[in-house]
Design a protein around this motif. Structure first.
Motif, PDB file in Angstrom:
ATOM      1  N   MET A  62      50.708  30.328  45.900  1.00 34.44           N
ATOM      2  CA  MET A  62      49.818  31.242  45.192  1.00 34.44           C
ATOM      3  C   MET A  62      48.379  30.819  45.421  1.00 34.44           C
ATOM      4  N   PHE A  63      47.460  31.675  44.964  1.00 35.42           N
ATOM      5  CA  PHE A  63      46.056  31.470  45.287  1.00 35.42           C
ATOM      6  C   PHE A  63      45.210  31.407  44.013  1.00 35.42           C
ATOM      7  N   GLN A  64      44.238  30.493  44.066  1.00 35.04           N
ATOM      8  CA  GLN A  64      43.305  30.323  42.952  1.00 35.04           C
ATOM      9  C   GLN A  64      41.991  31.002  43.338  1.00 35.04           C
ATOM     10  N   ILE A  65      41.620  32.008  42.580  1.00 38.67           N
ATOM     11  CA  ILE A  65      40.374  32.738  42.831  1.00 38.67           C
ATOM     12  C   ILE A  65      39.335  32.263  41.829  1.00 38.67           C
ATOM     13  N   THR A  66      38.119  32.030  42.324  1.00 34.20           N
ATOM     14  CA  THR A  66      37.038  31.645  41.426  1.00 34.20           C
ATOM     15  C   THR A  66      35.841  32.547  41.683  1.00 34.20           C
ATOM     16  N   ILE A  67      35.300  33.108  40.625  1.00 30.58           N
ATOM     17  CA  ILE A  67      34.066  33.900  40.711  1.00 30.58           C
ATOM     18  C   ILE A  67      32.943  33.101  40.065  1.00 30.58           C
ATOM     19  N   ASP A  68      31.872  32.885  40.818  1.00 31.56           N
ATOM     20  CA  ASP A  68      30.697  32.218  40.268  1.00 31.56           C
ATOM     21  C   ASP A  68      29.806  33.294  39.640  1.00 31.56           C
ATOM     22  N   TYR A  69      29.869  33.405  38.330  1.00 31.84           N
ATOM     23  CA  TYR A  69      29.130  34.469  37.642  1.00 31.84           C
ATOM     24  C   TYR A  69      27.626  34.217  37.622  1.00 31.84           C
ATOM     25  N   ASP A  70      27.206  33.011  37.977  1.00 32.75           N
ATOM     26  CA  ASP A  70      25.764  32.773  38.121  1.00 32.75           C
ATOM     27  C   ASP A  70      25.228  33.463  39.371  1.00 32.75           C
ATOM     28  N   LYS A  71      26.105  33.613  40.384  1.00 29.30           N
ATOM     29  CA  LYS A  71      25.702  34.280  41.626  1.00 29.30           C
ATOM     30  C   LYS A  71      26.008  35.778  41.600  1.00 29.30           C
ATOM     31  N   CYS A  72      27.098  36.164  40.948  1.00 32.51           N
ATOM     32  CA  CYS A  72      27.588  37.553  40.997  1.00 32.51           C
ATOM     33  C   CYS A  72      26.524  38.534  40.524  1.00 32.51           C
ATOM     34  N   GLN A  73      26.341  39.599  41.335  1.00 30.85           N
ATOM     35  CA  GLN A  73      25.372  40.638  40.984  1.00 30.85           C
ATOM     36  C   GLN A  73      26.058  41.923  40.534  1.00 30.85           C
ATOM     37  N   GLY A  74      27.374  41.886  40.450  1.00 27.42           N
ATOM     38  CA  GLY A  74      28.105  43.033  39.917  1.00 27.42           C
ATOM     39  C   GLY A  74      28.068  44.261  40.800  1.00 27.42           C
ATOM     40  N   ASP A  75      28.055  44.065  42.113  1.00 27.58           N
ATOM     41  CA  ASP A  75      27.968  45.234  42.996  1.00 27.58           C
ATOM     42  C   ASP A  75      29.328  45.863  43.300  1.00 27.58           C
ATOM     43  N   GLU A  76      30.397  45.234  42.822  1.00 27.56           N
ATOM     44  CA  GLU A  76      31.735  45.827  42.862  1.00 27.56           C
ATOM     45  C   GLU A  76      32.385  45.820  44.248  1.00 27.56           C
ATOM     46  N   GLU A  77      31.778  45.116  45.212  1.00 26.23           N
ATOM     47  CA  GLU A  77      32.343  45.089  46.569  1.00 26.23           C
ATOM     48  C   GLU A  77      33.765  44.531  46.564  1.00 26.23           C
ATOM     49  N   CYS A  78      33.989  43.447  45.856  1.00 25.65           N
ATOM     50  CA  CYS A  78      35.320  42.816  45.834  1.00 25.65           C
ATOM     51  C   CYS A  78      36.349  43.734  45.191  1.00 25.65           C
ATOM     52  N   VAL A  79      35.940  44.403  44.134  1.00 23.10           N
ATOM     53  CA  VAL A  79      36.856  45.305  43.430  1.00 23.10           C
ATOM     54  C   VAL A  79      37.346  46.399  44.375  1.00 23.10           C
ATOM     55  N   ASN A  80      36.407  46.946  45.163  1.00 24.63           N
ATOM     56  CA  ASN A  80      36.739  48.053  46.066  1.00 24.63           C
ATOM     57  C   ASN A  80      37.478  47.580  47.318  1.00 24.63           C
ATOM     58  N   ALA A  81      37.248  46.351  47.743  1.00 27.76           N
ATOM     59  CA  ALA A  81      37.807  45.880  49.016  1.00 27.76           C
ATOM     60  C   ALA A  81      39.195  45.276  48.888  1.00 27.76           C
ATOM     61  N   CYS A  82      39.530  44.747  47.747  1.00 26.28           N
ATOM     62  CA  CYS A  82      40.800  44.018  47.601  1.00 26.28           C
ATOM     63  C   CYS A  82      42.005  44.940  47.827  1.00 26.28           C
ATOM     64  N   PRO A  83      42.869  44.604  48.790  1.00 26.23           N
ATOM     65  CA  PRO A  83      44.026  45.450  49.069  1.00 26.23           C
ATOM     66  C   PRO A  83      45.124  45.340  48.012  1.00 26.23           C
TER      67      PRO A  83
END
Ligand code: SF4
Length: 61
Positions: free
Chosen positions: A1-22
């Motif tokens: 399995m995979f551990q995903i980490t989002i650095d919310y100090d960097k995240c600008q909320g542009d939603e690219e990951c949400v739209n790209a994830c298959p």
């Protein structure tokens, strides 16, 4: 399995990951992505590649 980490100090909320994830791992709440279904992650690193600010890391665990 995979551990995903989002650095919310960097995240600008542009939603690219949400739209790209298959695997629809991310939801978008309060203008930020949240890891809603991390167990479905395929480890493809598409989200890592599309994030313009390098806020996401994916590690096999
Ligand atoms: S690595 Fe791939 S499957 Fe996993 S969250 Fe990122 S885009 Fe989705």
């Amino acid at each position: 399995m995979f551990q995903i980490t989002i650095d919310y100090d960097k995240c600008q909320g542009d939603e690219e990951c949400v739209n790209a994830c298959p695997a629809q791992v991310y939801d978008f709440e309060d203008d930020k992505p949240v890891i809603a279904r991390g167990e479905d992650c395929l480890g493809c690193e598409t989200c890592v590649e599309v994030c313009p600010v390098g806020a996401i890391t994916v590690e096999e665990v």
